[in-house]
Write an enzyme that holds these catalytic residues in place. Structure first.
Site, PDB file in Angstrom:
ATOM      1  N   ASP A 178      -7.015   9.417  -0.461  1.00 14.88           N
ATOM      2  CA  ASP A 178      -5.671   8.325  -0.659  1.00 14.88           C
ATOM      3  C   ASP A 178      -5.590   7.675  -1.086  1.00 14.88           C
ATOM      4  O   ASP A 178      -6.699   6.617   0.083  1.00 14.88           O
ATOM      5  CB  ASP A 178      -4.602   9.546   0.133  1.00 14.88           C
ATOM      6  CG  ASP A 178      -3.097   7.698   1.023  1.00 14.88           C
ATOM      7  OD1 ASP A 178      -3.008   7.261  -0.252  1.00 14.88           O
ATOM      8  OD2 ASP A 178      -2.784   8.456   1.666  1.00 14.88           O
ATOM      9  N   HIS A 198      -2.278   9.985  -2.870  1.00  7.99           N
ATOM     10  CA  HIS A 198      -0.854   9.812  -1.809  1.00  7.99           C
ATOM     11  C   HIS A 198       0.196  10.957  -1.554  1.00  7.99           C
ATOM     12  O   HIS A 198       0.581  11.375  -0.456  1.00  7.99           O
ATOM     13  CB  HIS A 198      -1.131   8.511  -2.336  1.00  7.99           C
ATOM     14  CG  HIS A 198       0.632   7.967  -0.936  1.00  7.99           C
ATOM     15  ND1 HIS A 198      -0.309   7.748   0.550  1.00  7.99           N
ATOM     16  CD2 HIS A 198       1.492   7.712  -1.322  1.00  7.99           C
ATOM     17  CE1 HIS A 198       0.647   7.923   0.679  1.00  7.99           C
ATOM     18  NE2 HIS A 198       1.885   7.817   0.167  1.00  7.99           N
ATOM     19  N   SER A 209       4.710   9.134   3.169  1.00  6.16           N
ATOM     20  CA  SER A 209       4.265   8.244   3.509  1.00  6.16           C
ATOM     21  C   SER A 209       5.345   7.445   4.504  1.00  6.16           C
ATOM     22  O   SER A 209       4.498   7.727   5.698  1.00  6.16           O
ATOM     23  CB  SER A 209       4.425   7.753   1.679  1.00  6.16           C
ATOM     24  OG  SER A 209       3.951   6.509   1.644  1.00  6.16           O
TER      25      SER A 209
END
Length: 342
Positions: A247, A281, A153
């Site tokens: 995601d 994600h 991330s």
């Protein structure tokens, strides 16, 4: 005897940010549907050890650095890796700890929201990350001449920035990372990269009140937002992009493709891109629970992370092996041992 009922229970330690004690899992198989449970047919206990015997956990408070170093058993030297997480802040240790069990010296590095570090993400100063890189490389149990970076991330685009501007980076692995700077101004010496723009009007909310931020960010290929694209063509390292194709945090596949295009346009090596259908994600180490939604620290509301459980769990197993293989190849110069599993 009717259909069997599987019952599990576990003894978890504290928050999974810190390294928990061994995880004990009791699996019991009962006859019938239950409740009430039918006759106990079989049972088994499983122990998951986070820090193997002989490995070391070393808190690091060196200069400005706030981190934890995990060292495998033995004297080394070991290939070094810096491990970065996302906007949650703090100092998550569990992934670094588990990776150290596979022969790497791993520095879990905090960069905001921890002890005396900045409380927010208004600015990121690469000099801090450079200090951490130098600390790791100078450690007597760390093998040079370069180190690896692992980021998920927001930690992913910080790794791209480090690889682009700092020396001695050999291999960079990104888990659903961005190739544009996100959330705060990135500064290094006389360089300042603005954060990628966004439009809150592009946020949607589902019937359960969960926010979808997939379309929130601007396109880093267009207009002023192009100034946020990190110049990864400056990097002298190998790249691995791990992409969850479901995601919902942002467009990870798009970022990987555009990063690849930019590298190749400048005569650099084509990066490895591994895509996982049905995967969200937060691709964590194997057997960690899937996180379909949670409160986003910047949005201030629960947001959707995406993914379908079975596909996501399978991706976590494979991605973990791919990450190890990538770092063994480029940092150790050898393939992982056949005995290296999870």
């Amino acid at each position: 005897m009717g259909p069997w009922h599987l019952h599990t229970s576990s003894a978890l330690g504290p928050s999974r940010r810190a390294v928990p004690p061994p995880l004990h899992l009791l699996v019991e198989l009962f006859g019938g549907h239950g409740p009430p449970l039918g006759q106990l047919v079989a049972e088994a206990q499983h122990e998951w050890v986070f820090l193997q015997e002989g490995a070391q956990r070393v808190p690091v408070r060196e200069g400005r650095i706030r981190a934890t170093l995990f060292l495998p058993p033995g004297d080394g030297p070991f290939p070094g890796i810096i491990d970065l997480y996302g906007v949650g802040g703090g100092l998550p240790e569990y992934r670094a700890c588990l990776l150290a069990n596979h022969g790497f010296a791993v520095l879990a590095l905090a960069y905001y929201g921890y002890e005396d570090l900045p409380k927010n993400m208004a600015e990121f100063h690469l000099e801090y990350f450079e200090e951490a890189k130098d600390f790791l490389l100078q450690h007597k149990q760390v093998k040079g001449p370069g180190i690896g970076l692992l980021g998920i991330s927001k930690g992913g685009d910080l790794c791209v920035s480090m690889a682009s501007y700092l020396k001695d980076i050999t291999a960079t692995a990104l888990i659903n990372g961005s190739v544009a700077n996100v959330a705060g101004v990135l500064r290094y010496k006389d360089v300042a990269i603005p954060p990628l723009g966004f439009d809150i009007e592009r946020i949607t909310v589902n019937k359960d009140g969960i926010v979808d931020i997939y379309d929130l960010l601007d396109n880093p290929l267009e207009g002023p937002s192009s100034q946020s694209f990190i110049p990864l063509e400056k990097a002298e390292c190998h790249f691995l992009f791990i992409v969850g194709q479901e995601d919902r945090n942002w467009k990870s596949d798009f970022f990987a493709v555009e990063g690849s295009k930019r590298l190749q346009a400048h005569g650099k090596e084509k990066p490895q891109i591994i895509r996982y259908p049905g995967t969200g994600h937060y691709i964590e180490p194997p057997f960690f629970p899937m996180c379909p939604a949670s409160v986003h620290k910047l949005v201030g509301k629960p947001v959707l992370w995406g993914g379908e459980p079975k596909a996501h769990f399978e991706a976590q197993v494979d991605a973990w092996q791919q990450i190890q293989a990538f770092f063994h190849k480029h940092l150790s110069g050898t393939p992982p041992k056949a005995s290296d599993r999870l």
